[in-house]
Design an enzyme around this catalytic site. Structure first.
Site, mmCIF file in Angstrom:
data_model
loop_
_atom_site.group_PDB
_atom_site.id
_atom_site.type_symbol
_atom_site.label_atom_id
_atom_site.label_comp_id
_atom_site.label_asym_id
_atom_site.label_seq_id
_atom_site.Cartn_x
_atom_site.Cartn_y
_atom_site.Cartn_z
ATOM 1 N N MET A 81 96.667 -13.843 -33.016
ATOM 2 C CA MET A 81 98.074 -13.442 -32.869
ATOM 3 C C MET A 81 98.644 -13.805 -31.492
ATOM 4 S SD MET A 81 98.082 -9.653 -34.675
ATOM 5 C CE MET A 81 99.880 -9.479 -34.636
ATOM 6 N N HIS A 82 99.977 -13.808 -31.431
ATOM 7 C CA HIS A 82 100.746 -13.775 -30.185
ATOM 8 C C HIS A 82 100.825 -15.084 -29.409
ATOM 9 C CE1 HIS A 82 100.475 -9.509 -30.899
ATOM 10 N NE2 HIS A 82 99.235 -9.413 -30.485
ATOM 11 N N ASP A 239 95.630 -12.257 -37.829
ATOM 12 C CA ASP A 239 94.213 -11.980 -38.074
ATOM 13 C C ASP A 239 93.964 -10.534 -38.495
ATOM 14 O OD1 ASP A 239 94.744 -10.941 -35.529
ATOM 15 O OD2 ASP A 239 93.249 -12.158 -34.508
#
Length: 498
Positions: A81-82, A239
């Site tokens: 992520m991110h 995820d």
């Protein structure tokens, strides 16, 4: 025979799994790629490495297992992520990706808080933390303005890989929720947040559901990967959302505990109006119009790895933990807090540091090892408590990851959480969740829930021992007092950390 493929784009490697209609993992393959840390606190990767290694992993998965390319109906993704990927008008990455574990953006987080104030939690439903995407965009805006000026879109890691495989741009809601730019309840990019930081709406990609089809493979990519060009490609998810799907967390009341490098307690939620005041993460699920609540222990499995590498480098994990069942609950009065890289839930504190409290000359390496496991589990219990305080009933928890590999640790989770702990028969985590999204997208099942019923089976459950659970209840109260007692000490020691 028909198959789907789950692609799990992690921080250190990409993993591909081939799954048949019964949910059996027929084959898997991993390819690693490097991590760049050019300065303290920086963490970056080349987006091209993800693409290259994903294609290699797909090809090896097919060739090594002699799979007929016509038998693969679709594939989907789980992704770290991110991470920020900025692309130009031609889809070329403009700079290395800034990853989730990059911590350079503390000033940008403060800027977000000062600018948006209470609007941030009202819209994005999460606090401004260094790992999220918006602070990274603002860092580029401040330090590399010429790069942001060239940017046509921002993407997250798996979305860039999927774009390179299909030629189509998209971002699913579960991953978009980790950007701080999404109106989480409204399922739309927030014009208020974009305007507050002079960011054009055109920077944001189209939003889709995790199970939506995002094209098929480009012919050249299909040839390189050993697949057909008509192979269906589905959006996939973050995820943790895919980990939840892969553990069957798809209905109200279902909760999982995932212990990897970090530790996650995640629970399915349909009430979009819940307000946790930023104590836990509140993200969109991969299931349509659903959410998940998530608490994070930053150094869960990492605490155990650090302990072994530092104090017992010459023994295996199995050897290190072989005697912990003989040590009573409480590790002989030894208490560990896993704050060795700071903490996230319920204390978003980058300065706090870990501790062993109660050491005496009678403690052995095994006492310390058990104490580390207990401290990690106590930290995860704090997230369980927040969920229970919201009115959720948590009497059963699916345990996945490293915490599900040791029977004593599984029983410890049951005793500390005072809940039944369930271990799955075949646990593939986010990769299985990605495969399930592809299976659902291909029409194998009428719902993700029915896919989970067909694919996932419990192998064993662990019930709390009432006497031990009561002992842990007393120890947990002591554990919770350590943060307040050591916070100021940690602040005062910070100048000496180097």
């Amino acid at each position: 025979m028909s198959y789907v493929i789950g692609v799990d784009l992690g921080t250190s490697a990409v993993k591909t799994v081939l799954v048949d209609r019964s949910g059996k993992v027929v084959a898997e393959h991993s390819e690693s790629y490097p991590l760049s840390q050019p300065k303290p606190g920086y963490s970056e990767q080349r987006p091209e490495d993800w693409v290259d290694k994903t294609i290699v992993s797909l090809r090896r998965l097919m060739e090594d297992n002699r799979i007929n390319k016509g038998d693969v109906e679709g594939l989907s993704f789980s992704g770290q992520m991110h991470g920020l990927v900025l692309v130009d008008q031609n889809g070329n990455a403009l700079r290395p990706a800034i990853l989730w574990n990059d911590t350079r953006t503390t000033p940008q987080c403060r800027r977000i808080e000062e600018t948006l104030q209470e609007k941030l939690l009202g819209i994005a439903r999460n606090r401004a933390l260094e790992g999220f995407t918006l602070p990274k965009i603002l860092w580029v805006q401040e330090h590399e303005p010429e790069v942001l000026e060239q940017a046509a879109l921002f993407l997250l890691p798996k979305d860039y890989v999927r774009y390179r495989l299909t030629g189509e741009y998209a971002m699913d809601y579960s991953d978009a929720a980790g950007t701080l730019l999404l109106d989480v309840a409204g399922k739309a990019w927030s014009q208020d947040i974009l305007a507050a930081f002079d960011l054009p709406a055109s920077l944001c990609p189209p939003l889709v559901e995790s199970f939506d089809q995002c094209g098929t493979l480009l012919p050249a990519v299909a040839e390189q990967a050993g697949l057909l060009a008509e192979t269906k490609v589905f959006a996939g998810g973050a995820d943790n959302a895919c980990g939840a799907i892969g553990a069957g967390i798809l209905e109200e009341g279902q909760t999982m505990c995932s212990i990897g490098t970090s530790g996650v307690v995640l629970s399915y939620e349909e009430r979009k109006s819940l307000d946790f005041e930023g104590k836990v993460h509140f993200f969109n699920h991969g299931e349509k119009d659903a959410y998940y609540i998530m608490g994070v222990t930053l150094a869960a499995g990492y605490s155990l790895t650090w302990f072994k590498d530092t104090f017992a480098p010459d023994v295996s994990f199995d050897e290190l933990l072989s005697g912990i069942a003989d040590i009573p609950a409480g590790s002989g009065g030894l208490l560990f807090t896993p704050y060795i890289v700071g903490e996230r839930t319920p204390h978003p504190d980058s300065s706090i540091r870990g501790s062993f409290i109660g050491m005496d000359a009678g403690h052995s390496l095994t006492h310390f090892a058990r104490s580390v496991l207990e401290g990690i589990t106590f930290s995860l219990r704090e997230s369980i408590d927040i969920l229970r305080d919201s009115g959720k009933k948590i009497d059963k928890v699916i345990s996945i990851g490293g915490g599900a590999k040791n029977e004593t640790w599984l029983q410890m989770q049951a005793d500390v959480f005072n809940a039944e702990i369930v271990k799955l028969e075949s646990e593939q985590g986010p990769a299985m969740g990605a495969a399930m999204l592809a299976a659902y997208g291909c029409g194998w099942f009428p719902s993700l829930q029915e896919c989970a019923q067909a694919f996932l089976r419990a192998s064993r459950s662990y019930s709390p021992n009432p006497e031990t659970a009561q002992q842990y209840e007393q120890l947990y109260k002591l554990y919770r007092s350590v943060y307040g007692a050591t916070r100021e000490l940690s602040e005062q020691l910070s100048p000496f950390r180097g």
